[in-house]
Write a protein that holds these residues in place. Structure first.
Motif, short mmCIF file in Angstrom:
data_model
loop_
_atom_site.label_atom_id
_atom_site.label_comp_id
_atom_site.label_asym_id
_atom_site.label_seq_id
_atom_site.Cartn_x
_atom_site.Cartn_y
_atom_site.Cartn_z
N VAL A 1 0.72 -1.22 0.05
CA VAL A 1 0.07 0.18 0.05
C VAL A 1 0.85 1.25 -0.20
O VAL A 1 0.62 2.32 -0.67
N ALA A 2 1.91 1.32 0.56
CA ALA A 2 2.76 2.60 1.03
C ALA A 2 3.53 2.98 -0.25
O ALA A 2 3.82 2.20 -0.98
N PRO A 3 3.61 4.46 -0.23
CA PRO A 3 4.25 5.09 -1.23
C PRO A 3 5.68 4.60 -1.05
O PRO A 3 6.25 4.51 0.03
N ARG A 4 6.52 4.30 -2.15
CA ARG A 4 7.76 3.66 -2.25
C ARG A 4 8.67 4.68 -1.67
O ARG A 4 9.91 4.19 -1.19
N ASP A 5 8.24 6.09 -1.62
CA ASP A 5 9.55 7.06 -1.09
C ASP A 5 9.01 7.59 0.24
O ASP A 5 9.51 8.45 0.79
N GLY A 6 8.10 6.93 1.00
CA GLY A 6 7.57 7.30 2.11
C GLY A 6 8.03 6.44 3.51
O GLY A 6 8.62 5.34 3.32
N SER A 7 8.04 6.92 4.64
CA SER A 7 8.56 6.05 5.79
C SER A 7 7.92 4.89 6.39
O SER A 7 8.40 4.17 6.55
N ALA A 8 6.63 5.02 5.86
CA ALA A 8 5.70 3.78 6.26
C ALA A 8 6.27 2.47 5.59
O ALA A 8 6.41 1.37 6.08
N PHE A 9 6.99 2.68 4.42
CA PHE A 9 7.29 1.74 3.44
C PHE A 9 8.69 1.08 4.02
O PHE A 9 8.56 -0.13 4.27
N ILE A 10 9.57 1.95 4.72
CA ILE A 10 10.79 1.46 5.35
C ILE A 10 10.47 0.57 6.51
O ILE A 10 10.91 -0.42 6.77
N GLN A 11 9.55 1.31 7.36
CA GLN A 11 9.30 1.02 8.71
C GLN A 11 8.38 -0.42 8.51
O GLN A 11 8.71 -1.49 9.18
N ALA A 12 7.77 -0.79 7.53
CA ALA A 12 6.90 -2.06 7.30
C ALA A 12 8.08 -3.10 6.80
O ALA A 12 8.10 -4.21 7.22
N THR A 13 8.96 -2.59 6.11
CA THR A 13 10.16 -3.55 5.58
C THR A 13 10.98 -4.14 6.82
O THR A 13 11.19 -5.40 7.15
#
Length: 414
Positions: free
Chosen positions: A243-255
């Motif tokens: 779901v997360a934008p690839r350039d957003g913090s949520a994507f990194i945190q979810a990874t």
């Protein structure tokens, strides 16, 4: 009176002077707000009022009452009848009665029901302040402040506003609900956490804000991780990445959250693949203006998550990494120390030390973490793992650890 004003401001849910200044401006009639000083000047005025050097004029007394939910008499003491700043007649006209005062106030509120840009900016800034206070605030205290702002946002939903203003207000409500859920998880309160997460997801959908939506999935994955539902945590962490934008913090945190869940499952290859993805994502990132902001991923978080993940995996490399993380949290090169993160880092180091067969120091680090007063209920299970491991080794430190753990759990229930 000055001491009373300060006491009111510092009572739960606690406002900084900057927060109170923004709330006073936001509570004013939009037509009247243009003539008010801006936030920095208002902060200085609040300081003067709380020091007892000056008295607020009628305009600010009314705003204080509106923001705090207390009567003017309670805040400033009983006074003779005086002119109102929102009087309908000439400069000398006073309210004739309480009934007339209430009727005129109702008319004023109806006329001033628009939600303008200044109110929205103040609320957006408040969201950033609350998210930045998260790493250093007890969850109970922070949640009380969040609830106060959520009630205010709920009241504003009935006001007249443009479509863009409504979308911004919905987004503010989404962030506040998400942060409330995070505090509920910290406190170990599952039903309210689930309710706040549902609300955050609904508001994110209404506001078209996919970053918030991704964070709700990541936060749910973290909750499952704390409850031992590791495979479900992997699934939700991957959904958050989808779901997360690839350039957003949520994507990194979810990874990173996916990597932690794989570590708990003991899957070394998947864990290291997730850690490598996080490293690639973080490498080009600059340090954000507010690295303590809970929803802005700063590069230093990567080291902390790697230390946690490797300690859970039983990798000896976790020991020097966890030591370095703890040292930087307690003696940062820039910005404030982060005592809550430091307490968690001590548990990471303790677990890593057990893997490295340095149980004496592991017990000491765990005792320091449990005695810090900074561990929240969502971290108690991590402390329990160290206690259990030290007990299994038959070390004399086990008795002290058990006692500290019982006190930790008892203090959370008080």
């Amino acid at each position: 009176m000055g001491a009373r004003l300060r006491q009111v401001r510092e009572a739960p849910p606690y406002w900084s002077r900057a927060e109170l200044a923004r709330l006073l401006r936001a509570a004013a009639d939009p037509r009247d707000r243009a003539n008010m000083p801006h936030v920095p000047s208002l902060i200085e005025m609040i300081k003067q009022w709380e020091a007892g050097r000056h008295l607020p004029n009628p305009r600010y007394r009314a705003l204080y009452a509106r923001v705090t939910g207390r009567s003017e008499a309670e805040l400033f003491g009983a006074e003779p009848a005086r002119a109102s700043p929102w009087r309908p007649g000439g400069p000398g006209e006073n309210f004739a009665s309480d009934d007339e005062r209430e009727a005129l106030e109702l008319a004023r509120r109806v006329a001033a029901s628009d939600v303008g840009d200044e109110t929205l900016v103040a609320l957006e800034m408040t969201v950033d302040e609350l998210a930045s206070d998260y790493p250093r605030s007890p969850p109970d205290e922070l949640l009380a402040r969040i609830r106060r702002h959520l009630r205010y946002v709920s009241q504003l939903m009935d006001a007249r506003m443009t479509l863009d203003a409504r979308r911004r207000l919905v987004v503010v409500g989404g962030w506040l609900s998400l942060l409330a859920a995070t505090c509920d998880i910290d406190r170990g309160h599952r039903p309210p956490a689930a309710a706040h997460l549902r609300t955050a997801a609904q508001l994110a959908q209404h506001g078209g804000h996919i970053e918030i939506l991704a964070w709700t999935l990541e936060t749910a994955a973290w909750q499952l991780l704390t409850e031992g539902e590791y495979r479900k945590a992997v699934m939700l962490a991957r959904q958050a990445q989808d779901v997360a934008p690839r350039d957003g913090s949520a994507f990194i945190q979810a990874t990173a959250q996916e990597g932690r869940a794989w570590a708990r499952l003991g899957d070394g290859p998947e864990t290291r693949r997730a850690l490598a993805r996080v490293e690639r994502l973080v490498a080009p990132l600059p340090m954000p203006d507010r690295p303590e902001h809970h929803y802005r991923y700063d590069p230093a978080k990567s080291d902390a998550y790697q230390a946690t993940t490797l300690s859970w995996l039983g990798d000896p490399a976790a020991v020097p990494l966890a030591r370095g993380v703890l040292d930087r949290l307690e003696r940062p090169a820039a910005g404030p120390a982060r005592p809550r993160r430091a307490a968690s880092a001590r548990l990471d180091l303790a677990l890593a030390l057990l893997t490295a067969e340095q149980a004496d120091e592991a017990a000491q680090r765990a005792l320091e973490a449990m005695g810090s007063g900074r561990l929240v209920p969502s971290n108690h299970w991590r402390a329990a793992e160290v206690v259990t491991a030290v007990e299994a080794l038959g070390l004399p430190e086990a008795a002290d650890l058990n006692e500290a753990f019982r006190e930790l759990c008892a203090s959370a229930e008080r």
